[in-house]
Design a protein around this motif. Structure first.
Motif, PDB file in Angstrom:
ATOM      1  N   ILE A 213     -19.805 -21.770  90.343  1.00 25.05           N
ATOM      2  CA  ILE A 213     -19.846 -23.192  89.984  1.00 25.05           C
ATOM      3  C   ILE A 213     -18.482 -23.529  89.399  1.00 25.05           C
ATOM      4  CG2 ILE A 213     -20.987 -24.997  88.662  1.00 25.05           C
ATOM      5  CD1 ILE A 213     -23.469 -23.211  88.533  1.00 25.05           C
ATOM      6  N   ALA A 214     -17.752 -24.381  90.089  1.00 25.04           N
ATOM      7  CA  ALA A 214     -16.390 -24.738  89.690  1.00 25.04           C
ATOM      8  C   ALA A 214     -16.374 -26.189  89.228  1.00 25.04           C
ATOM      9  CB  ALA A 214     -15.422 -24.545  90.864  1.00 25.04           C
ATOM     10  N   GLY A 215     -16.157 -26.379  87.935  1.00 24.50           N
ATOM     11  CA  GLY A 215     -16.132 -27.729  87.384  1.00 24.50           C
ATOM     12  C   GLY A 215     -14.886 -28.500  87.797  1.00 24.50           C
ATOM     13  N   PRO A 216     -14.856 -29.804  87.521  1.00 24.74           N
ATOM     14  CA  PRO A 216     -13.759 -30.671  87.953  1.00 24.74           C
ATOM     15  C   PRO A 216     -12.553 -30.658  87.026  1.00 24.74           C
ATOM     16  CG  PRO A 216     -15.417 -31.988  86.858  1.00 24.74           C
ATOM     17  CD  PRO A 216     -15.948 -30.582  86.886  1.00 24.74           C
ATOM     18  N   GLY A 217     -12.635 -29.880  85.924  1.00 24.07           N
ATOM     19  CA  GLY A 217     -11.524 -29.857  84.981  1.00 24.07           C
ATOM     20  C   GLY A 217     -11.662 -30.860  83.858  1.00 24.07           C
ATOM     21  N   TRP A 218     -12.834 -31.437  83.707  1.00 22.16           N
ATOM     22  CA  TRP A 218     -13.113 -32.293  82.551  1.00 22.16           C
ATOM     23  C   TRP A 218     -14.579 -32.112  82.143  1.00 22.16           C
ATOM     24  CZ3 TRP A 218     -16.969 -35.790  83.639  1.00 22.16           C
ATOM     25  CH2 TRP A 218     -17.133 -36.147  84.983  1.00 22.16           C
ATOM     26  N   GLY A 219     -14.840 -32.185  80.837  1.00 21.71           N
ATOM     27  CA  GLY A 219     -16.200 -32.040  80.333  1.00 21.71           C
ATOM     28  C   GLY A 219     -16.732 -30.622  80.511  1.00 21.71           C
ATOM     29  N   ASP A 220     -18.042 -30.476  80.313  1.00 18.33           N
ATOM     30  CA  ASP A 220     -18.710 -29.189  80.504  1.00 18.33           C
ATOM     31  C   ASP A 220     -18.948 -28.942  81.988  1.00 18.33           C
ATOM     32  OD1 ASP A 220     -18.916 -28.980  77.696  1.00 18.33           O
ATOM     33  OD2 ASP A 220     -20.811 -30.102  77.716  1.00 18.33           O
ATOM     34  N   VAL A 241     -10.246 -29.958  76.303  1.00 19.61           N
ATOM     35  CA  VAL A 241     -10.256 -30.401  74.908  1.00 19.61           C
ATOM     36  C   VAL A 241     -11.417 -29.725  74.194  1.00 19.61           C
ATOM     37  CG1 VAL A 241      -9.198 -32.624  75.458  1.00 19.61           C
ATOM     38  CG2 VAL A 241     -11.684 -32.431  75.401  1.00 19.61           C
ATOM     39  N   ALA A 242     -11.362 -29.738  72.865  1.00 20.19           N
ATOM     40  CA  ALA A 242     -12.405 -29.111  72.064  1.00 20.19           C
ATOM     41  C   ALA A 242     -13.776 -29.657  72.442  1.00 20.19           C
ATOM     42  CB  ALA A 242     -12.127 -29.342  70.583  1.00 20.19           C
ATOM     43  N   ASN A 265     -12.348 -21.536  81.220  1.00 21.95           N
ATOM     44  CA  ASN A 265     -12.772 -22.778  80.583  1.00 21.95           C
ATOM     45  C   ASN A 265     -12.010 -22.961  79.272  1.00 21.95           C
ATOM     46  OD1 ASN A 265     -15.235 -23.337  82.414  1.00 21.95           O
ATOM     47  ND2 ASN A 265     -15.577 -21.236  81.701  1.00 21.95           N
ATOM     48  N   PHE A 266     -12.131 -24.144  78.647  1.00 20.49           N
ATOM     49  CA  PHE A 266     -11.525 -24.300  77.327  1.00 20.49           C
ATOM     50  C   PHE A 266     -12.279 -23.428  76.331  1.00 20.49           C
ATOM     51  CE2 PHE A 266     -10.689 -26.253  73.227  1.00 20.49           C
ATOM     52  CZ  PHE A 266      -9.305 -26.364  73.260  1.00 20.49           C
ATOM     53  N   ASP A 267     -13.584 -23.661  76.187  1.00 18.37           N
ATOM     54  CA  ASP A 267     -14.472 -22.754  75.448  1.00 18.37           C
ATOM     55  C   ASP A 267     -15.480 -22.198  76.441  1.00 18.37           C
ATOM     56  OD1 ASP A 267     -13.519 -22.906  72.714  1.00 18.37           O
ATOM     57  OD2 ASP A 267     -14.322 -24.946  72.655  1.00 18.37           O
ATOM     58  N   GLY A 268     -15.900 -20.962  76.218  1.00 15.74           N
ATOM     59  CA  GLY A 268     -16.792 -20.333  77.182  1.00 15.74           C
ATOM     60  C   GLY A 268     -18.219 -20.832  77.119  1.00 15.74           C
ATOM     61  N   VAL A 269     -18.940 -20.429  76.052  1.00 15.28           N
ATOM     62  CA  VAL A 269     -20.367 -20.743  75.933  1.00 15.28           C
ATOM     63  C   VAL A 269     -20.607 -21.388  74.575  1.00 15.28           C
ATOM     64  CG1 VAL A 269     -22.701 -19.799  75.945  1.00 15.28           C
ATOM     65  CG2 VAL A 269     -20.934 -18.774  77.405  1.00 15.28           C
ATOM     66  N   GLY A 270     -21.283 -22.532  74.566  1.00 20.16           N
ATOM     67  CA  GLY A 270     -21.640 -23.211  73.331  1.00 20.16           C
ATOM     68  C   GLY A 270     -23.123 -23.092  73.065  1.00 20.16           C
ATOM     69  N   VAL A 271     -23.479 -22.392  71.983  1.00 18.80           N
ATOM     70  CA  VAL A 271     -24.885 -22.242  71.593  1.00 18.80           C
ATOM     71  C   VAL A 271     -25.023 -22.990  70.269  1.00 18.80           C
ATOM     72  CG1 VAL A 271     -26.783 -20.630  71.275  1.00 18.80           C
ATOM     73  CG2 VAL A 271     -24.801 -19.963  72.658  1.00 18.80           C
ATOM     74  N   ILE A 272     -25.291 -24.285  70.367  1.00 18.47           N
ATOM     75  CA  ILE A 272     -25.187 -25.178  69.211  1.00 18.47           C
ATOM     76  C   ILE A 272     -26.510 -25.928  69.028  1.00 18.47           C
ATOM     77  CG2 ILE A 272     -23.936 -27.134  68.220  1.00 18.47           C
ATOM     78  CD1 ILE A 272     -21.561 -26.284  70.051  1.00 18.47           C
ATOM     79  N   GLY A 273     -27.103 -25.776  67.869  1.00 15.17           N
ATOM     80  CA  GLY A 273     -28.348 -26.490  67.592  1.00 15.17           C
ATOM     81  C   GLY A 273     -29.501 -26.036  68.450  1.00 15.17           C
ATOM     82  N   CYS A 274     -29.536 -24.761  68.789  1.00 10.77           N
ATOM     83  CA  CYS A 274     -30.574 -24.238  69.672  1.00 10.77           C
ATOM     84  C   CYS A 274     -31.530 -23.329  68.915  1.00 10.77           C
ATOM     85  CB  CYS A 274     -29.948 -23.422  70.807  1.00 10.77           C
ATOM     86  SG  CYS A 274     -28.743 -24.312  71.795  1.00 10.77           S
ATOM     87  N   ALA A 275     -32.775 -23.362  69.298  1.00 12.50           N
ATOM     88  CA  ALA A 275     -33.763 -22.419  68.786  1.00 12.50           C
ATOM     89  C   ALA A 275     -34.181 -21.501  69.922  1.00 12.50           C
ATOM     90  CB  ALA A 275     -34.973 -23.161  68.232  1.00 12.50           C
ATOM     91  N   ALA A 276     -34.162 -20.199  69.662  1.00 14.85           N
ATOM     92  CA  ALA A 276     -34.643 -19.196  70.624  1.00 14.85           C
ATOM     93  C   ALA A 276     -33.837 -19.165  71.917  1.00 14.85           C
ATOM     94  CB  ALA A 276     -36.124 -19.424  70.920  1.00 14.85           C
ATOM     95  N   ILE A 284     -17.957 -12.791  79.402  1.00  9.38           N
ATOM     96  CA  ILE A 284     -17.394 -14.044  78.893  1.00  9.38           C
ATOM     97  C   ILE A 284     -15.945 -13.739  78.527  1.00  9.38           C
ATOM     98  CG2 ILE A 284     -17.628 -15.881  77.166  1.00  9.38           C
ATOM     99  CD1 ILE A 284     -20.618 -14.886  76.880  1.00  9.38           C
ATOM    100  N   HIS A 285     -15.030 -14.109  79.412  1.00  6.15           N
ATOM    101  CA  HIS A 285     -13.658 -13.661  79.183  1.00  6.15           C
ATOM    102  C   HIS A 285     -12.634 -14.658  79.719  1.00  6.15           C
ATOM    103  CE1 HIS A 285     -12.533 -11.643  83.263  1.00  6.15           C
ATOM    104  NE2 HIS A 285     -13.465 -12.535  83.463  1.00  6.15           N
ATOM    105  N   GLU A 286     -11.435 -14.534  79.138  1.00  6.38           N
ATOM    106  CA  GLU A 286     -10.280 -15.320  79.567  1.00  6.38           C
ATOM    107  C   GLU A 286     -10.562 -16.821  79.536  1.00  6.38           C
ATOM    108  OE1 GLU A 286      -8.845 -13.682  83.244  1.00  6.38           O
ATOM    109  OE2 GLU A 286      -8.176 -11.837  82.274  1.00  6.38           O
ATOM    110  N   ASN A 287     -11.214 -17.268  78.480  1.00 11.99           N
ATOM    111  CA  ASN A 287     -11.334 -18.689  78.199  1.00 11.99           C
ATOM    112  C   ASN A 287     -10.233 -19.073  77.211  1.00 11.99           C
ATOM    113  OD1 ASN A 287     -13.962 -19.459  79.645  1.00 11.99           O
ATOM    114  ND2 ASN A 287     -14.526 -17.621  78.499  1.00 11.99           N
ATOM    115  N   MET A 288      -9.806 -20.324  77.259  1.00 10.66           N
ATOM    116  CA  MET A 288      -8.616 -20.728  76.528  1.00 10.66           C
ATOM    117  C   MET A 288      -8.772 -20.575  75.018  1.00 10.66           C
ATOM    118  SD  MET A 288      -6.567 -24.366  76.754  1.00 10.66           S
ATOM    119  CE  MET A 288      -6.453 -24.174  78.539  1.00 10.66           C
ATOM    120  N   ARG A 289      -9.969 -20.929  74.486  1.00  9.02           N
ATOM    121  CA  ARG A 289     -10.134 -20.860  73.038  1.00  9.02           C
ATOM    122  C   ARG A 289     -11.208 -19.829  72.709  1.00  9.02           C
ATOM    123  NH1 ARG A 289     -11.287 -25.968  69.025  1.00  9.02           N
ATOM    124  NH2 ARG A 289     -13.322 -25.824  70.050  1.00  9.02           N
ATOM    125  N   ASP A 290     -12.412 -20.234  72.378  1.00  6.42           N
ATOM    126  CA  ASP A 290     -13.453 -19.299  71.955  1.00  6.42           C
ATOM    127  C   ASP A 290     -14.293 -18.831  73.134  1.00  6.42           C
ATOM    128  OD1 ASP A 290     -12.695 -19.516  69.253  1.00  6.42           O
ATOM    129  OD2 ASP A 290     -13.919 -21.326  69.018  1.00  6.42           O
TER     130      ASP A 290
END
Length: 377
Positions: A213-220, A241-242, A265-276, A284-290
């Motif tokens: 899955i290749a994104g367009p270079g903006w957003g998630d 961007v962040a 990607n800019f950040d690889g995986v965001g696990v934010i506000g999730c339960a379980a 998960i490698h070679e992403n620009m930031r985290d």
């Protein structure tokens, strides 16, 4: 009041007549006040064709059987009067055939869920039947197929995703129809799109080396959904961007990602506000930031390789309900970094991160720090 006047002349057919109708507005004394409306009415004693019927010969719900040809289009049948020239379904002329003078059959394109259908008859002179006949075909597709190389159908009907032979070409086409407990099989290929998953569905790739899955270079690139599972993909091409993630679990409780590669990607995986939520057996490698951002929730990061990300391999903020265990975390600028409350850390191999293996947190129970000796070939 209104005064009605009428006049007309016969058309070529003696049993037809166009009548011009005029209406004008006058005052109480009969004076003309300037309002005028005109129209024409066609009067005919020609009898319109009789209303057709739709033979409800399908089961309560139509399912797609594995290994069988697509159930789409579905062949509708019904009865008609012998003066019917064409059958119109949902306002469009159908490719109806007439096995005998009093019956009709026509292909009808169906989709998942409810398919309303209406039928009218039309005679050779252009008269429609007066009664609109209606019914609903209910379809339940639980297994879907996507292939970016899918060929056009030989029968000329649209691709529907119901079978491998009639696969959609984009994941987003399936997600417009899929619902809870559906499985979506994605063949090898590069899918240049952003994917927004549907709750409690499974998105199954052909393997991390095959389905990309290749994104367009903006957003998630991929947006998670509650109860959904994604497996067997490479995911790349977020924005720059962040907050632009390869996979964003944001708020998606019980979301699972496994056996995927998240890179570029800019950040690889965001696990934010999730339960379980569960992130297991991924690279998960070679992403620009985290590589992984864990915040404000309860998630499990387990059996992953997190390496060569530009800042932190795993960044945690208010992640006290989460666990980071049995991962290889190496070659990042920082291995595991905690901003505020950190997760439970245990049995990881945290080694060779450039600034520090741990920042604002201690070595986890059972953690080791040894060269994982990757085979880079």
């Amino acid at each position: 009041g209104w005064r009605w006047t009428g006049g007309g002349e016969l058309s070529r057919e003696e049993d037809e007549q166009w009548v011009r109708v005029e209406a004008e507005d006058r005052g109480a004394a009969g004076e003309y006040t300037g309002g005028m409306a005109t129209d024409e009415i066609w009067i005919s004693d020609r009898k319109p064709p009789g209303a057709p019927t739709i033979t409800h010969d399908w089961p309560g719900v139509i399912y797609q059987q594995a290994g069988s040809p697509s159930v789409n289009p579905y062949t509708l049948t019904g009865t008609k009067t012998d003066d019917t020239a064409t059958i119109w379904l949902n306002g469009e002329r159908s490719a109806a055939t007439f096995p005998i003078s009093t019956t009709w059959a026509a292909p009808f394109v169906i989709h998942d869920k409810d398919n309303p259908v209406s039928a009218v008859a039309k005679d050779a002179e252009g008269n429609y039947s007066e009664e609109l006949v209606e019914d609903t075909i209910v379809v339940d597709i639980s297994v879907w197929y996507v292939d970016d190389d899918a060929a056009e159908r030989a029968d000329g009907f649209p691709l529907d995703g119901f079978t491998p032979e009639t696969s959609y070409r984009k994941i987003s086409e399936v997600n417009a129809w899929a619902d809870a407990l559906d499985t979506i099989h994605v063949a090898s290929g590069i899918y240049r799109e952003q994917v927004r998953m549907v709750g409690s569905t499974t998105l199954q790739g052909a393997g991390r080396e095959s389905s990309i899955i290749a994104g367009p270079g903006w957003g998630d690139v991929v947006g998670g959904a509650a109860g959904a599972v994604i497996e067997g993909f490479t995911i790349r091409g977020s924005g720059h961007v962040a907050g632009d993630f390869g996979v964003d679990f944001r708020g998606a409780s019980s979301f699972t990602m496994r056996e995927c590669t998240v890179t570029g990607n800019f950040d690889g995986v965001g696990v934010i506000g999730c339960a379980a939520a569960v992130v297991r057996d991924n690279i998960i490698h070679e992403n620009m930031r985290d590589g992984v951002v864990m915040s404000d929730g309860a998630a499990v990061l387990e059996n992953n390789t997190v390496d060569k990300n530009g800042r932190s391999g795993v960044f945690c903020d208010e992640a006290g309900g989460s666990a980071v265990k049995n991962n290889i975390i190496t070659g990042n600028y920082i291995g595991i970094e905690v901003s505020r409350e950190g997760p439970q850390i245990s049995y990881n191999n945290v080694w060779g991160n450039h600034q520090a293996d741990y920042k604002n947190c201690g070595v986890g129970a059972g953690d080791i720090s040894v060269d994982p000796k990757f085979n880079e070939q």
